[in-house]
Enzyme design. Structure first.
Site, PDB file in Angstrom:
ATOM      1  N   ALA A 225       3.920   1.556  -1.086  1.00  8.35           N
ATOM      2  CA  ALA A 225       4.571   1.683  -2.390  1.00  8.35           C
ATOM      3  C   ALA A 225       3.619   2.258  -3.425  1.00  8.35           C
ATOM      4  O   ALA A 225       3.989   3.126  -4.228  1.00  8.35           O
ATOM      5  CB  ALA A 225       5.085   0.315  -2.845  1.00  8.35           C
ATOM      6  N   SER A 226       2.378   1.784  -3.409  1.00  7.19           N
ATOM      7  CA  SER A 226       1.406   2.276  -4.392  1.00  7.19           C
ATOM      8  C   SER A 226       1.091   3.748  -4.174  1.00  7.19           C
ATOM      9  O   SER A 226       1.013   4.529  -5.128  1.00  7.19           O
ATOM     10  CB  SER A 226       0.123   1.437  -4.333  1.00  7.19           C
ATOM     11  OG  SER A 226      -0.606   1.658  -3.137  1.00  7.19           O
ATOM     12  N   LYS A 227       0.918   4.141  -2.929  1.00  9.20           N
ATOM     13  CA  LYS A 227       0.543   5.530  -2.652  1.00  9.20           C
ATOM     14  C   LYS A 227       1.722   6.485  -2.803  1.00  9.20           C
ATOM     15  O   LYS A 227       1.536   7.660  -3.153  1.00  9.20           O
ATOM     16  CB  LYS A 227      -0.062   5.625  -1.253  1.00  9.20           C
ATOM     17  CG  LYS A 227      -1.409   4.922  -1.127  1.00  9.20           C
ATOM     18  CD  LYS A 227      -2.429   5.463  -2.124  1.00  9.20           C
ATOM     19  CE  LYS A 227      -3.815   4.896  -1.908  1.00  9.20           C
ATOM     20  NZ  LYS A 227      -4.812   5.459  -2.847  1.00  9.20           N
TER      21      LYS A 227
ATOM     22  N   TYR B 218       0.832  -1.210   0.000  1.00 14.89           N
ATOM     23  CA  TYR B 218       0.000   0.000   0.000  1.00 14.89           C
ATOM     24  C   TYR B 218       0.869   1.264   0.000  1.00 14.89           C
ATOM     25  O   TYR B 218       0.616   2.212  -0.750  1.00 14.89           O
ATOM     26  CB  TYR B 218      -0.919  -0.023   1.217  1.00 14.89           C
ATOM     27  CG  TYR B 218      -1.954   1.074   1.243  1.00 14.89           C
ATOM     28  CD1 TYR B 218      -3.063   1.024   0.416  1.00 14.89           C
ATOM     29  CD2 TYR B 218      -1.823   2.153   2.118  1.00 14.89           C
ATOM     30  CE1 TYR B 218      -4.021   2.028   0.457  1.00 14.89           C
ATOM     31  CE2 TYR B 218      -2.773   3.153   2.169  1.00 14.89           C
ATOM     32  CZ  TYR B 218      -3.876   3.081   1.341  1.00 14.89           C
ATOM     33  OH  TYR B 218      -4.823   4.081   1.378  1.00 14.89           O
TER      34      TYR B 218
END
Length: 239
Positions: free
Chosen positions: A147-149, A145
């Site tokens: 890394a994605s954000k 999460y």
């Protein structure tokens, strides 16, 4: 009526932050398309629901064609859809990592690579990407999460440069919410919610309308000189 005459697309628009944004945008005069896989009913006739899996590039193209054909343009894109699949890194599976990246990062890319150039061609637009306090500070058990954000923030700053480089008035910003009382948090034990609240300077958790108000600011012309920024709406939280 700060968005009168504008057309907005909000992913993850069926509930939570997305629904709050759609409702506020519509009250401010916008025509809204709430993009989601879930069901929703809106009282405001200026909000319609479109079922879409944003990880499916071909389906996103079909949606883009539909939106532009029906409304003639899209002025505001809010990339809000997101999921979590939490685990400590040593226990995180490939499927858990890949699913979160697919929705939270690739989905944002799928939508923006269609609507961003359209805004550039029209000479106007506002792209708002929903990141997270976790994307800014990281968090235990949320490597996927976070890394994605964090990636969303990187794309935000890139698109702020790309879509305005030929002189178009296209702005791209991110909002990094803290812990907001949506359905996702309603499954969290109260003692943990109390601990989260203590981490903020305001000693409370946020409400969906507080993120919607920030999105409204970035969507309307009141933020006409704001681009490439990350607006942290977290009550002064530090993880």
């Amino acid at each position: 009526m700060r968005l009168e005459g504008k057309v907005a697309v909000v992913t993850g628009g069926a509930r939570g932050l997305g629904a709050a944004m759609c409702e506020l945008f519509a009250r401010e005069g916008a025509k809204c398309i709430a993009v989601d896989l879930g069901d929703a009913t809106f009282e405001n006739p200026n909000i319609e629901l479109y079922k879409l899996n944003i990880t499916d590039s071909a389906a996103c193209q079909e949606f883009y064609n539909y939106a532009v054909e029906k409304y003639g343009k899209v002025d505001i894109l809010v990339n809000n859809a997101g999921i979590t699949k939490d685990a400590m890194t040593r226990k995180m599976t490939d499927d858990m990592f890949d699913a979160v990246i697919a929705v939270n990062l690739k989905g944002v890319f799928n939508m923006t690579r269609l609507f961003g150039p359209q805004m550039e061609n029209n000479g106007y637009g506002s792209i708002i990407n929903i990141s997270s306090v976790v994307g800014v500070f990281g968090n235990i058990g949320q490597a996927n999460y976070a890394a994605s954000k964090a990636g969303v923030i990187g794309m935000t700053k890139t698109w702020a440069k790309e879509f305005a480089r030929k002189g178009a008035n296209v702005r791209c910003n991110a909002i990094a919410p803290g812990y907001i009382m949506t359905d996702m948090l309603k499954t969290v034990p109260q003692n943990l919610l109390d601990d989260f609240a203590k981490l903020t300077m305001l000693k409370r958790l946020g409400q969906p309308h507080e993120i919607a108000n920030a999105a409204l600011f970035l969507a309307c012309d009141e933020s006409s000189y704001v681009t490439g920024q990350v607006l942290e709406v977290n009550g002064g939280m530090r993880l």
